[in-house]
Design an enzyme around this catalytic site. Structure first.
Site, mmCIF file in Angstrom:
data_model
loop_
_atom_site.group_PDB
_atom_site.id
_atom_site.type_symbol
_atom_site.label_atom_id
_atom_site.label_comp_id
_atom_site.label_asym_id
_atom_site.label_seq_id
_atom_site.Cartn_x
_atom_site.Cartn_y
_atom_site.Cartn_z
ATOM 1 N N SER A 128 0.708 -1.100 0.091
ATOM 2 C CA SER A 128 0.039 0.100 -0.117
ATOM 3 C C SER A 128 0.877 1.311 0.171
ATOM 4 C CB SER A 128 -0.932 0.048 1.216
ATOM 5 O OG SER A 128 -0.103 0.350 2.265
ATOM 6 N N LYS A 129 0.376 2.434 0.001
ATOM 7 C CA LYS A 129 1.008 3.692 -0.131
ATOM 8 C C LYS A 129 2.028 3.803 1.077
ATOM 9 C CE LYS A 129 -1.762 7.052 -2.627
ATOM 10 N NZ LYS A 129 -1.098 6.125 -3.702
ATOM 11 N N ARG A 130 1.918 3.020 2.130
ATOM 12 C CA ARG A 130 2.819 3.111 3.304
ATOM 13 C C ARG A 130 4.167 2.565 2.822
ATOM 14 N NH1 ARG A 130 2.496 -0.367 6.974
ATOM 15 N NH2 ARG A 130 0.596 -1.540 5.747
ATOM 16 N N HIS A 131 4.104 1.900 1.958
ATOM 17 C CA HIS A 131 5.337 0.972 1.545
ATOM 18 C C HIS A 131 6.181 1.968 0.390
ATOM 19 C CE1 HIS A 131 3.042 -2.301 3.045
ATOM 20 N NE2 HIS A 131 4.068 -2.575 3.501
#
Ligand code: GLU
Length: 505
Positions: free
Chosen positions: A268-271
């Site tokens: 996801s965006k966090r990565h």
């Protein structure tokens, strides 16, 4: 056997990197077997439609260098709900024999025809339950701690006429049997029919659901292998049943495992970057991204340890046997490494062309033949240090424009006093004035000798000089840098450094 595969995204936004990975597998399989890979736009869910996403998908493929053997052409794109025409689109959507149209909203009569066929043959029925009624039924089932599975017997009305608003639902049968199929990745799959919903196939608005459309299209368009994310696995038995009702030959199924971050969570965006364009804008090159994505869940196998592949090598080596059944881990460090490897493989002029827009963004205009020639001279010296195209600007900016005279503390070498650094700079200035020719090797020779004479370690002297002529602590190799900067520029920058150190400020 020639494989015909498709990528069938819904136009709901950016092309997510996990989806692209699946598309790459499909493309590699088709190309490996000499078959076709085509694009189909699944826009049956009109509420999730995002204008511009089809064009972005085409642009993403273009950038990646994945060519299509079929897909929406200019005419078809222009007649979408929003004009999605794209300069690089196909002139003729069917050009390698895959029948169109390729946008599902352009195929509505086809779906209606096959839905009616199912009704006529007893494999589907009409129903009128509204979303509110269904929500009530679902809530009731939940209060009894049961999963809600719609069955014909639950219909509130059974006398539905074809000319009133209604949906068409598939009749899962036999009710208590099992649906089994083989998946190239997951193996033999068994589903209890009692757990399969009487899925809506045709909605009240005349649009098909994904389930009907995907089966009809894959069959009519001659798809031999359905590769898609394994989140679709629970839907597969519905599709298998539909193939059997229609009496159509099933394609080979391949549900590709998810992509996870290094923390084991769904990517996801966090990565980090998510869409193809984010990767492009962060300085990744398509050669590396394709190589990296192909290795997310695929390996050549047979003891072959190769990890750097060109497109052609991937096509030659790809096989479904090499696709693993466990989730792949997206390791950004490995991508960076591969990007560096593929950047080093680029010809200098090619790399220059790709760097220019990134340099422009950093305020470095490479907009004249002279400046382009300068960049070309620099490139061999920065290639090794460039992992991403964005890395280049800080390595080259001092070639293209003047620098701030570094502060005194930056001009004092490691374990050196101010007066010694000043002395070293003055001696270097003398040397720079005299060295002939003003080139890499003679400069190195003279500077090493100067270091010996001053009883300085090479790093001591070179640090002082590097900082003085570039204003940076990290640069391409020093002597090449000085040679490219030229004698005049080096002298001017050394003079300013000397003055700065003299004044102590
Ligand atoms: N439209 C579906 C999606 O966007 C396609 C699934 C499939 O490939 O069958 O995920």
């Amino acid at each position: 056997m020639k494989a015909r595969t498709r990528f069938a995204p819904s136009p709901t936004g950016e092309l997510h990197i996990g989806g692209v990975r699946t598309a790459i597998f499909s493309w590699l399989l088709a190309k490996h077997t000499g078959g076709e890979f085509y694009l189909r736009i699944e826009d049956t869910d009109q509420e999730r439609y995002v204008p511009g996403s089809t064009r972005r998908i085409l642009e993403s493929f273009d950038w990646l260098g994945i060519t299509l053997d079929g897909g929406p052409d200019h005419d078809e794109l222009r007649t979408m709900k929003t004009d999605e025409d794209y300069p690089g689109a196909l002139d003729d959507g069917e050009y390698r024999g895959v029948p169109g149209p390729f946008v599902q909203s352009h195929r509505l009569p086809i779906y209606r025809q096959w839905a009616e066929w199912l009704v006529a043959h007893g494999y589907a029925y009409r129903a009128t339950e509204t979303p509110e009624e269904l929500a009530r039924m679902r809530a009731e089932a939940q209060s009894r701690k049961q999963t809600f599975i719609f069955r014909e017997e639950m219909r509130l009305r059974t006398d539905v006429r074809p000319d009133e608003p209604h949906v068409i639902r598939m009749r899962v049968q036999p009710r208590d049997g099992r649906t089994e199929f083989d998946d190239l990745i997951k193996g033999h799959m068994v589903f209890e029919n009692a757990q399969i919903d009487d899925q809506v196939l045709l909605k009240m608005d005349g649009f098909p659901t994904y389930h009907l459309a995907v089966v009809v299209d894959d069959h009519l368009q001659g798809v031999t292998h359905v590769l898609r994310g394994d989140d679709w696995l629970p839907s597969a038995p519905k599709h298998v049943l539909l193939y059997r009702y229609f009496g159509w030959e099933e394609p080979k199924w391949a549900h590709v495992p998810n992509v996870l971050g290094t923390d084991g969570k769904k990517l996801s965006k966090r990565h980090g970057a998510q869409s193809v364009f984010e990767f492009r804008d962060q300085g990744y090159i398509p050669e590396a991204l394709i190589n990296f994505l192909a290795l997310l869940g695929w390996a050549p196998g047979g003891g072959d340890e190769q990890s750097v592949f060109t497109r052609e090598e991937l096509i030659a080596k790809f096989s479904m046997e090499g696709v693993g059944s466990s989730p792949a881990v997206f390791d950004y460090n490995k991508l960076d490494w591969l990007n560096g490897v593929h950047i080093r493989r680029l010809a200098d002029a090619d790399l220059a062309g790709r760097l220019i827009p990134f340099l422009a963004q950093a305020g470095i205009a490479v907009d004249t033949p002279e400046r382009r020639a300068l960049l070309l001279r620099i490139i061999p010296h920065i290639k090794e240090r460039t992992k991403k195209l964005t890395d280049a600007a800080p390595l080259v900016d001092f070639f293209f424009g003047d620098i701030q005279t570094p502060p005194a503390e930056m001009l004092i070498g490691p374990k050196m006093e101010q007066h010694l650094s000043l002395y070293a700079l003055r001696e270097t200035r003398r040397l720079v004035e005299a060295v002939e020719p003003f080139e890499d090797a003679p400069l190195e020779q003279a500077m090493r000798k100067l270091g010996d004479d001053l009883q300085l370690k090479p790093t001591q002297l070179f640090t002082v000089v590097r900082n003085a002529v570039t204003g940076k602590t990290v640069t391409p190799p020093l002597f090449a840098t000085m040679a490219i900067l030229g004698r005049e520029t080096c002298l001017a920058r050394l003079d300013r450094a000397i003055a700065r150190l003299q004044s102590g400020g």
